[in-house]
Design an enzyme around this catalytic site. Structure first.
Site, PDB file in Angstrom:
ATOM      1  CB  ILE A 158       7.711  29.469 -59.817  1.00  0.00           C
ATOM      2  CG1 ILE A 158       7.842  29.872 -58.330  1.00  0.00           C
ATOM      3  CG2 ILE A 158       8.925  29.300 -60.395  1.00  0.00           C
ATOM      4  CD1 ILE A 158       8.285  28.394 -57.542  1.00  0.00           C
ATOM      5  CB  CYS A 205       2.723  21.638 -61.725  1.00  0.00           C
ATOM      6  SG  CYS A 205       3.725  19.992 -62.149  1.00  0.00           S
ATOM      7  N   PRO A 206       2.961  21.911 -58.494  1.00  0.00           N
ATOM      8  CG  PRO A 206       0.732  22.099 -57.484  1.00  0.00           C
ATOM      9  CD  PRO A 206       1.604  22.464 -58.372  1.00  0.00           C
ATOM     10  NE  ARG A 234       8.228  19.618 -53.001  1.00  0.00           N
ATOM     11  CZ  ARG A 234       8.792  21.051 -52.926  1.00  0.00           C
ATOM     12  NH1 ARG A 234       9.615  21.533 -53.814  1.00  0.00           N
ATOM     13  NH2 ARG A 234       8.478  21.787 -51.916  1.00  0.00           N
ATOM     14  CG  ASP A 258      17.351  22.864 -57.568  1.00  0.00           C
ATOM     15  OD1 ASP A 258      18.490  23.046 -57.340  1.00  0.00           O
ATOM     16  OD2 ASP A 258      16.347  23.367 -56.949  1.00  0.00           O
ATOM     17  CD  GLU A 263      15.109  16.789 -53.335  1.00  0.00           C
ATOM     18  OE1 GLU A 263      15.009  17.044 -54.343  1.00  0.00           O
ATOM     19  OE2 GLU A 263      14.977  17.235 -52.117  1.00  0.00           O
ATOM     20  CG  HIS A 282      15.616  21.020 -53.473  1.00  0.00           C
ATOM     21  ND1 HIS A 282      14.738  19.896 -53.127  1.00  0.00           N
ATOM     22  CD2 HIS A 282      14.922  22.015 -53.164  1.00  0.00           C
ATOM     23  CE1 HIS A 282      13.492  20.596 -52.853  1.00  0.00           C
ATOM     24  NE2 HIS A 282      13.697  21.611 -52.950  1.00  0.00           N
TER      25      HIS A 282
END
Length: 315
Positions: A158, A205-206, A234, A258, A263, A282
Site C-alpha cells: 500500500i 504499517c501493520p 489500524r 478511516d 469499531e 473503515h
C-alpha cells in the site's frame, strides 16, 4: 469440509456472493457472531472463515476438527496465531487484495483536505453560489498538492502504491520502513526526519508491538506545524486523545482517519466533535471490485490448503 463463516455481514450486504465457497463442501454462514457464541458455532468445523471475529484459545479449544482458518482480511491480530501453530491449525490471510483501494482512499482524503470539495458542494447546495458577488467565491482554502512533501510510514504494497500516486502528482516523497527498501523517486529517512519534514504523514504499517501507539503526543509535536495526518492502517497505531489535542491546538492543520481502536466508533467518542478531522468508517478497503477480489483470494487460499500447498500462510 464443513466451513463456518462467522461474520459474512462484514464482507457483503448481498452485493457479493459467497457461493464460490460451496465448491469446497458444506458452508454454514452467520451474518455476525457474538463472542459468547463462537465456540458453539465452530465446534465441529473443519475450516473457519472470518474477518474481525476474535479467535483465541478459549473458543478454539473444543474445535477438535479445525485445521484451517481463513481471513477476509490482510491483518490477523484477531487470531491467536501461537495457539493455532501449536495445535496444527493453518492460518491464511488475504494479502494485497486492497492495495489499490486503500491508496485511492488515502488520496481521496488528501484531496478533500486541500481542495475542500465537500465544503464547496455544501456551499452550492445551500444557495451560497446563487448569492455570491463573484463568479468564483473563495470561501474555503484551496491548495495544490504539487511540491508538497508526503511522508509514508510503512513501505509495503500500500505504501508503495501511495508513493506511485504521489509521484504522479509531482510531490516530494519521504518514507520510513523497518526493513531496507529501494525506490528511485522516494527518499528513505528515519522516523523523526520524516515527521519533521513532511507536509502530509500517512500511515500504512501493520499493527504490532513496534507500531502500537506510535502516533502520540510526542510524535504529533515532532510533526511540522500545519501538517496533515492520515491513518488508514489500524486504529491502534495512534492515541486518539493525543490526536484530538494536536488538532484542537492547531498544531496540525487537519487529520483524516478511516480506522479507530474501537469499531464501530464508541457512542461517547469525542472524535465527531473535533475540528478539522475527516472520518470515514473503515471503508478504505471496501469498493465492490476489491471485495470481489477478496473472495477470489479466500477461495484460492482454501484450494491451495486442500492441495497441500498453502498460500498466504501467516504461521
Amino acid at each position: 469440509m464443513k466451513i463456518v463463516v462467522l461474520d459474512a455481514q462484514t464482507i457483503t450486504k448481498g452485493d457479493i456472493s459467497l457461493k464460490p465457497l460451496q465448491k469446497f463442501g458444506e458452508v454454514v454462514t452467520y451474518n455476525l457472531t457474538k463472542y459468547e457464541d463462537i465456540a458453539e458455532r465452530i465446534k465441529d468445523a473443519d475450516a473457519v472463515i472470518c474477518n474481525k471475529t476474535l479467535l483465541n484459545s478459549d473458543n478454539l479449544k473444543d474445535a477438535n476438527n479445525l485445521k484451517y482458518i481463513g481471513l477476509f482480511a490482510t491483518g490477523y491480530n484477531n487470531i491467536d496465531v501461537n495457539y493455532c501453530t501449536e495445535h496444527g491449525i493453518t492460518v491464511c490471510n488475504a494479502g494485497s487484495y486492497s492495495t489499490d483501494a486503500v491508496a485511492q482512499h488515502t488520496f481521496a482524503l488528501i484531496l478533500e483536505h486541500y481542495s475542500n470539495v465537500g465544503k464547496y458542494n455544501d456551499f452550492c447546495h445551500n444557495g451560497g453560489w446563487q448569492t455570491a458577488e463573484t463568479f468564483s467565491p473563495f470561501v474555503f482554502p484551496l491548495n495544490e498538492v504539487k511540491g508538497k512533501t508526503i511522508g509514508i510510514v510503512g513501505f509495503g504494497a500500500i505504501g508503495q502504491k501511495v508513493a506511485q500516486i504521489a509521484n504522479a502528482f509531482s510531490m516530494k516523497i519521504l518514507a520510513f520502513n523497518r526493513s531496507k527498501k529501494n525506490c528511485d523517486y522516494v527518499k528513505f529517512v528515519d522516523f523523526d526526519t520524516l515527521l519533521k519534514n513532511s507536509d502530509i504523514v500517512t500511515v500504512h504499517c501493520p499493527l504490532n508491538d513496534d507500531s502500537t501507539s506510535m502516533f502520540n503526543n510526542d510524535t504529533f509535536n515532532k510533526m511540522k506545524k500545519g501538517s496533515f495526518f492520515i491513518n488508514t492502517a489500524r486504529g491502534g497505531v495512534m492515541v486518539e486523545e493525543d490526536l484530538i489535542k494536536a488538532l484542537e491546538s492547531e498544531h496540525l492543520s487537519g487529520a483524516a482517519v478511516d480506522v479507530l481502536s474501537i469499531e464501530p466508533m464508541s457512542k461517547d467518542s469525542s472524535l465527531p466533535h473535533t475540528k478539522n478531522l475527516l472520518i470515514t468508517p473503515h471503508i478504505a478497503w471496501a469498493p465492490i471490485e476489491t471485495r470481489e477480489r477478496l473472495i477470489d483470494i479466500v477461495c484460492d487460499n482454501i484450494d491451495c490448503f486442500i492441495k497441500g500447498t498453502p498460500k498466504n500462510k501467516v504461521n
